[in-house]
Design a protein around this motif. Structure first.
Motif, PDB file in Angstrom:
ATOM      1  N   ILE A 172       0.845  -1.197   0.000  1.00  0.00           N
ATOM      2  CA  ILE A 172       0.000   0.000   0.000  1.00  0.00           C
ATOM      3  C   ILE A 172       0.880   1.248   0.000  1.00  0.00           C
ATOM      4  CG2 ILE A 172      -1.764   1.320   1.232  1.00  0.00           C
ATOM      5  CD1 ILE A 172      -2.822  -1.284  -0.051  1.00  0.00           C
ATOM      6  N   LYS A 173       1.844   1.281   0.885  1.00  0.00           N
ATOM      7  CA  LYS A 173       2.733   2.440   0.955  1.00  0.00           C
ATOM      8  C   LYS A 173       3.851   2.373  -0.086  1.00  0.00           C
ATOM      9  CE  LYS A 173       2.355   5.245   3.727  1.00  0.00           C
ATOM     10  NZ  LYS A 173       1.666   6.517   3.561  1.00  0.00           N
ATOM     11  N   GLY A 174       4.127   1.183  -0.628  1.00  0.00           N
ATOM     12  CA  GLY A 174       5.157   1.037  -1.658  1.00  0.00           C
ATOM     13  C   GLY A 174       6.574   1.179  -1.114  1.00  0.00           C
ATOM     14  N   MET A 175       6.760   0.855   0.151  1.00  0.00           N
ATOM     15  CA  MET A 175       8.067   1.028   0.789  1.00  0.00           C
ATOM     16  C   MET A 175       9.044  -0.072   0.376  1.00  0.00           C
ATOM     17  SD  MET A 175       6.752   2.174   4.610  1.00  0.00           S
ATOM     18  CE  MET A 175       8.383   2.154   5.346  1.00  0.00           C
ATOM     19  N   GLU A 176      10.317   0.256   0.407  1.00  0.00           N
ATOM     20  CA  GLU A 176      11.380  -0.713   0.136  1.00  0.00           C
ATOM     21  C   GLU A 176      11.613  -1.557   1.386  1.00  0.00           C
ATOM     22  OE1 GLU A 176      12.756  -1.206  -2.771  1.00  0.00           O
ATOM     23  OE2 GLU A 176      11.842   0.520  -3.756  1.00  0.00           O
ATOM     24  N   TRP A 177      12.220  -2.721   1.184  1.00  0.00           N
ATOM     25  CA  TRP A 177      12.449  -3.658   2.286  1.00  0.00           C
ATOM     26  C   TRP A 177      13.219  -3.025   3.440  1.00  0.00           C
ATOM     27  CZ3 TRP A 177       9.217  -7.364   2.162  1.00  0.00           C
ATOM     28  CH2 TRP A 177       8.840  -7.964   0.973  1.00  0.00           C
ATOM     29  N   TRP A 178      14.299  -2.302   3.112  1.00  0.00           N
ATOM     30  CA  TRP A 178      15.127  -1.736   4.186  1.00  0.00           C
ATOM     31  C   TRP A 178      14.375  -0.659   4.956  1.00  0.00           C
ATOM     32  CZ3 TRP A 178      16.432  -1.285  -1.010  1.00  0.00           C
ATOM     33  CH2 TRP A 178      16.235  -0.040  -1.586  1.00  0.00           C
ATOM     34  N   ASP A 179      13.469   0.059   4.285  1.00  0.00           N
ATOM     35  CA  ASP A 179      12.660   1.063   4.979  1.00  0.00           C
ATOM     36  C   ASP A 179      11.669   0.397   5.933  1.00  0.00           C
ATOM     37  OD1 ASP A 179      13.867   3.254   3.698  1.00  0.00           O
ATOM     38  OD2 ASP A 179      12.504   3.093   1.989  1.00  0.00           O
ATOM     39  N   ILE A 180      11.082  -0.700   5.476  1.00  0.00           N
ATOM     40  CA  ILE A 180      10.148  -1.447   6.326  1.00  0.00           C
ATOM     41  C   ILE A 180      10.894  -1.979   7.547  1.00  0.00           C
ATOM     42  CG2 ILE A 180       8.630  -3.463   6.475  1.00  0.00           C
ATOM     43  CD1 ILE A 180       8.163  -3.108   3.406  1.00  0.00           C
ATOM     44  N   ALA A 181      12.064  -2.548   7.316  1.00  0.00           N
ATOM     45  CA  ALA A 181      12.862  -3.092   8.419  1.00  0.00           C
ATOM     46  C   ALA A 181      13.183  -2.002   9.437  1.00  0.00           C
ATOM     47  CB  ALA A 181      14.145  -3.721   7.877  1.00  0.00           C
TER      48      ALA A 181
END
Length: 153
Positions: free
Chosen positions: A109-118
């Motif tokens: 939904i937010k389209g975030m990258e993996w490292w941002d989610i982490a």
């Protein structure tokens, strides 16, 4: 194993379809801005900057028609985006574990990258991948979206 991969692929395609609508809306908005800029700065003026007797720049009908068409397209796309948002977030909210819901929401939904989610969740990336895998297994998508190319547009 092939069935699980197909199911996972269908789920990811379904989830990513929301971001496709987000991109379409941004593109239409950019096209509208370009159209407006062309109206403000028409290129058909004489190089000397002086007014001339016959000017085709006074006919706004083509501009108005195209602008209205693009605005209608934008409204249709925004409606589709809202419908899909409600549908996808509804599916995500049915997942039992909050961290799984968070990963799917941030990613699709937010389209975030993996490292941002982490970073946001205070996990290492590897853990986010594991949570994502479990979340996809627990996600139930509408039947119309299973075993087919998702075409919400």
């Amino acid at each position: 194993m092939g069935k699980d991969n197909d199911e996972t692929k269908d789920k990811k395609q379904y989830l990513w379809s929301y971001q496709e609508h987000v991109r379409r809306i941004k593109r239409i908005e950019e096209e509208l801005a370009e159209l407006r800029a062309m109206k403000i700065y028409p290129s058909g003026k004489a190089a000397d900057g002086m007014p001339h007797g016959s000017s085709t720049d006074t006919d706004l009908s083509g501009y108005v028609v195209e602008k209205e068409r693009m605005e209608e397209e934008l409204i249709r796309e925004m409606r589709k985006r809202v419908q899909l948002y409600v549908e996808i977030t509804g599916c995500i909210k049915k997942i039992g574990k909050e961290n799984e819901r968070d990963v799917l929401f941030y990613r699709y939904i937010k389209g975030m990258e993996w490292w941002d989610i982490a970073a946001k969740m205070r996990y290492v990336e590897r853990q986010v991948y594991r949570i994502h895998g479990r979340a996809l297994k627990n996600l139930q998508i509408p039947e119309r979206c299973q075993s087919m190319s998702v075409n919400v547009s």
